[in-house]
Design a protein around this motif. Structure first.
Motif, PDB file in Angstrom:
ATOM      1  N   UNK A 621      57.650  32.143  17.186  1.00 51.12           N
ATOM      2  CA  UNK A 621      56.240  31.973  17.545  1.00 51.12           C
ATOM      3  C   UNK A 621      55.949  30.577  18.085  1.00 51.12           C
ATOM      4  N   UNK A 622      56.981  29.804  18.375  1.00 51.98           N
ATOM      5  CA  UNK A 622      56.766  28.473  18.947  1.00 51.98           C
ATOM      6  C   UNK A 622      56.482  28.598  20.438  1.00 51.98           C
ATOM      7  N   UNK A 623      55.669  27.715  20.945  1.00 47.65           N
ATOM      8  CA  UNK A 623      55.369  27.700  22.364  1.00 47.65           C
ATOM      9  C   UNK A 623      55.201  26.251  22.822  1.00 47.65           C
ATOM     10  N   UNK A 624      55.299  26.056  24.117  1.00 43.43           N
ATOM     11  CA  UNK A 624      55.222  24.693  24.637  1.00 43.43           C
ATOM     12  C   UNK A 624      54.682  24.711  26.063  1.00 43.43           C
ATOM     13  N   UNK A 625      54.420  23.497  26.560  1.00 40.08           N
ATOM     14  CA  UNK A 625      53.915  23.341  27.920  1.00 40.08           C
ATOM     15  C   UNK A 625      54.932  22.524  28.718  1.00 40.08           C
ATOM     16  N   UNK A 636      51.791  23.538  35.696  1.00 41.94           N
ATOM     17  CA  UNK A 636      51.939  23.376  34.248  1.00 41.94           C
ATOM     18  C   UNK A 636      52.110  24.756  33.652  1.00 41.94           C
ATOM     19  N   UNK A 637      53.249  25.011  33.042  1.00 41.99           N
ATOM     20  CA  UNK A 637      53.602  26.334  32.550  1.00 41.99           C
ATOM     21  C   UNK A 637      53.480  26.365  31.033  1.00 41.99           C
ATOM     22  N   UNK A 638      52.730  27.327  30.532  1.00 42.40           N
ATOM     23  CA  UNK A 638      52.628  27.567  29.087  1.00 42.40           C
ATOM     24  C   UNK A 638      53.592  28.701  28.766  1.00 42.40           C
ATOM     25  N   UNK A 639      54.670  28.364  28.051  1.00 44.40           N
ATOM     26  CA  UNK A 639      55.749  29.326  27.814  1.00 44.40           C
ATOM     27  C   UNK A 639      56.114  29.342  26.334  1.00 44.40           C
ATOM     28  N   UNK A 640      56.851  30.378  25.959  1.00 41.54           N
ATOM     29  CA  UNK A 640      57.370  30.462  24.593  1.00 41.54           C
ATOM     30  C   UNK A 640      58.593  29.567  24.461  1.00 41.54           C
ATOM     31  N   UNK A 641      59.025  29.376  23.232  1.00 36.93           N
ATOM     32  CA  UNK A 641      60.205  28.527  23.014  1.00 36.93           C
ATOM     33  C   UNK A 641      61.427  29.114  23.689  1.00 36.93           C
ATOM     34  N   UNK A 642      61.577  30.440  23.656  1.00 32.57           N
ATOM     35  CA  UNK A 642      62.722  31.069  24.303  1.00 32.57           C
ATOM     36  C   UNK A 642      62.655  30.879  25.817  1.00 32.57           C
ATOM     37  N   UNK A 643      61.467  31.066  26.378  1.00 31.83           N
ATOM     38  CA  UNK A 643      61.302  30.881  27.822  1.00 31.83           C
ATOM     39  C   UNK A 643      61.573  29.434  28.223  1.00 31.83           C
TER      40      UNK A 643
END
Length: 751
Positions: A621-625, A636-643
């Protein structure tokens, strides 16, 4: 002048009281021979004088019998003229005075007897005999018309007779307990000689009933309506309505209604039969009011209508047919349902409507619950179904208490049905609990926009306020939550709802996807009110953990500022209680070095503050920019940790940026399921940051991926991590299996 001279007057001794017209008694004022004259007649010792007047005229003598015969001769001539509608040879005043004189001379009784005989003869000669003579040439309606005309003529004649004999009526008959008044006498004579005649009576009654039949068939004209009005009034005046007309009318009406009912029941469906029956009842009762039929007739006729149209076993069977009633409910035939309830209510049969009503609710509701093809629309369809049933119960069934219980019981029964199917991964968990939780998630995550989008995907869904920009969003969200809560109350096992609601709440809190914090707290308050504090304990703890996590991150950043160290990335961490939050699998992931270093620094800081605690990092459930410098513009991409881990592999590959699937898997450490899902979201979804070779929707082990140099989008900030917010099939299956296992453990513990 002396006193005697003053009170002595010279006047004659005799007074003529006849004015010279006849003899009169003479009065003489004499003095008492007392030897002395009285000084005055007003002296105290004198008394009043008496004056006697006598009429000496002799009255002429006449023969009383001769006078009586003379008066009666005049009355007889007058009656004869009245009975044949001729001009009366004498004035009404002279005749009235003659009647008055006879009554004053004690001749009232023979006068009345003679009058009765004269009227009897007049009716017989001038009314009865002509009617009987013409009876063979007229039909029943013609006979009735002739009799009615004769009655109208007779009432006019009787009115004239009563005006002449008014003194007899008021001075003698009115005070007699055994003799009728003149109006009553005339009515009685007409009833006895005309209406009760064996030839005329049955045809009069038959003619009246034929007028009613013609009106039922729509063949009645205005003249016939007027005739029927006069006939009913005549029956009332003759006092034959209750004894003669009413039984005949009701007998024929009963036969007509029975035949009509059999015919309509055989040729019409339920809706048609209900409509025609209601129209017949309204027409029959309106006819009673229009033509002045007695209230007893109206009540008896209404009873016949209810017996023959509603209460008979065959009619009950038709009116309470489950399949037909279900069809009316399915077609939302409100008018027919309201008429059906009105008919059944006449004989207190509304309770019998519960069985078909419950059957329809159960069948229709089960179809919605077990419809796999439209699984995502279940809650919206259930809400529409419940709204429709409530409206039918309120408008059509007049909020009948028994039918209200049936609605709730049937709704509760089908919504808690369960069967092992693919929808629940072979478990016997009721599906509505899961779908209600997901519907609440959609409301709290999307707000009005989510409601509008969901309503647009559901055929026939009614959500009038979703598209209304003037509606307050918080009020509309609360309204929608209240409606969902009505469904939630019907659900027996709340464990399925709790499990899925907790997972969805975790995503909303961790991904900051809640549309309104107030709405979240409002829903939590509703759940606490419905299920108790124990049900919402873990949910409340989740909100507390998020608040504490914010404080923890603020403390961590404050420490970094004080130490003067500046990390390469802006790290935010949510420290959660394992007991309150859903369990997440440990997915292997090779975290980038910068992220790993920042995480290690935070972990050291946390253990210093909270000794004895162990942190387990959950990256699902981690996400980052990420800031991406793409050939066609910076994004600026808002993606999941896997992405993010996958995209960072292409950071330094500007010339030969093609990376095969196997190399990506080795660099990220993800298993096939998660890696293919992640690559599909980056190369095959709406925003294709990567290009897949060969092209296609599915990701294979032999595919090759590269940075998409042609990617462009008008927005600077792009969210690609929606995949995180969606539940996977594996998660859904795991949740159902865990709920089923927990229920099995609880059952064993109870045993």
């Amino acid at each position: 002048m002396t006193v005697n001279e003053m009170y002595n007057f010279a006047k004659p001794n005799h007074v003529d009281l006849t004015n010279g017209n006849g003899p009169a008694k003479m009065t003489t004022v004499q003095k008492r021979s007392t030897g002395m004259a009285r000084p005055s007649n007003t002296a105290a010792e004198s008394g009043p004088k008496r004056l006697v007047v006598k009429n000496l005229r002799k009255a002429p003598r006449s023969d009383p019998e001769k006078y009586i015969n003379h008066v009666w001769t005049q009355l007889d001539a007058a009656l004869s003229a009245i009975l044949v509608d001729e001009k009366i040879p004498y004035s009404n005043e002279e005749l009235y005075r003659g009647v008055e004189n006879l009554c004053r001379q004690g001749r009232a009784s023979p006068l009345f007897k003679t009058l009765c005989e004269k009227c009897r003869q007049g009716i017989s000669n001038h009314v009865e005999k002509p009617l009987v003579a013409n009876a063979s040439t007229l039909d029943d309606t013609g006979i009735l018309r002739a009799v009615t005309q004769a009655w109208c003529t007779w009432t006019v004649r009787l009115k004239t007779i009563r005006s002449i004999f008014f003194f007899l009526d008021r001075s003698y008959l009115l005070h007699s307990s055994s003799l009728p008044l003149i109006d009553e006498m005339g009515t009685n004579e007409f009833r006895t000689q005309v209406f009760s005649h064996p030839t005329l009576r049955p045809r009069i009654l038959s003619g009246a009933c034929e007028l009613v039949i013609a009106d039922r068939q729509g063949k009645q004209d205005q003249s016939s309506n007027d005739l029927l009005l006069k006939v009913i009034e005549m029956f009332h005046t003759l006092s034959v309505y209750t004894s003669d007309f009413e039984p005949e009318f009701l007998a024929r009406s009963s036969s007509y209604i029975a035949t009509w009912s059999d015919q309509k029941a055989d040729t019409l469906d339920l809706a048609g039969y209900i409509d025609e029956s209601q129209k017949l009842i309204d027409l029959e009762l309106r006819r009673c009011d229009h033509f002045g039929l007695d209230s007893t007739t109206r009540k008896s006729l209404e009873t016949y209508l209810e017996d023959l149209l509603v209460d008979q076993p065959d009619r009950q069977k038709k009116l309470l047919n489950t399949a037909d009633i279900s069809r009316l409910l399915q077609e939302d035939a409100r008018d027919a349902l309201k008429q059906l309830y009105g008919l059944l209510q006449r004989r207190d049969l509304c309770e019998k409507l519960r069985i078909p009503f419950e059957s329809y609710i159960s069948d229709q509701g089960s179809q919605i619950v077990f419809d796999e093809a439209r699984e995502q629309e279940m809650v919206v369809r259930l809400l529409g179904f419940k709204k429709k049933l409530d409206s039918v119960w309120e408008i059509c069934f007049a909020m009948h208490e028994g039918l209200g219980h049936s609605l709730r019981e049937a709704f509760e029964a089908f919504i808690n049905k369960s069967k092992r199917s693919n929808m629940t991964w072979g478990t016997d968990n009721p599906k509505p609990g899961e779908m209600i939780a997901k519907h609440v998630d959609m409301i709290l995550k999307g707000g009005l926009k989510g409601l509008a989008a969901n309503a647009a995907t559901v055929k026939g869904a009614s959500n009038e306020d979703a598209d209304d920009s003037s509606v307050d969003e918080d009020d509309e969200i609360n309204k929608q939550l209240d409606q969902v809560l009505e469904l939630f109350r019907f659900v027996h096992g709340k464990a399925v709802f709790e499990a899925f609601y907790k997972r969805d709440l975790a995503r909303r809190l961790l991904l900051n996807r809640s549309a309104s914090a107030d709405a979240e707290k409002s829903m939590l308050t509703r759940l606490k009110s419905e299920c108790g504090a124990g049900f919402t304990h873990n949910l409340e703890q989740m909100f507390k953990d998020v608040e504490l996590a914010r404080e923890e991150v603020a403390s961590f950043k404050s420490m970094l500022e004080e130490s003067g160290s500046k990390p390469k990335i802006d790290l935010n961490v949510n420290v959660l209680s394992a007991s309150a939050w859903p369990s997440y699998p440990d997915v292997p992931l090779i975290v980038p070095r910068d992220v790993q270093q920042a995480a290690s620094v935070f972990e050291q800081h946390y253990k210093v503050k909270h000794s004895g605690r162990r942190l387990a990092w959950k990256h699902s459930l981690a996400h980052c920019q990420l800031k991406a410098n793409l050939p066609k513009g910076n994004k600026e991409l808002v993606v999941s940790s896997y992405q993010a881990v996958v995209l960072l592999l292409f950071k330094d590959r500007l010339v030969n940026n093609e990376v095969p699937y196997n190399e990506i898997q080795a660099a990220t450490g993800l298993d096939d399921t998660e890696l293919k899902r992640t690559l599909q979201s980056l190369a095959c979804a709406k925003y294709r940051i990567l290009s897949k070779i060969p092209k296609g929707k599915d990701v294979n082990d032999t595919d090759t991926f590269s940075l998409n140099n042609n990617f462009s989008d008008p927005k600077y900030r792009i969210k690609i991590n929606q995949i995180q917010a969606k539940e996977t099939k594996e998660e859904n299956k795991e949740t159902h299996e865990r709920v089923a296992a927990d229920r099995a453990y609880e059952t064993q513990a109870a045993i």
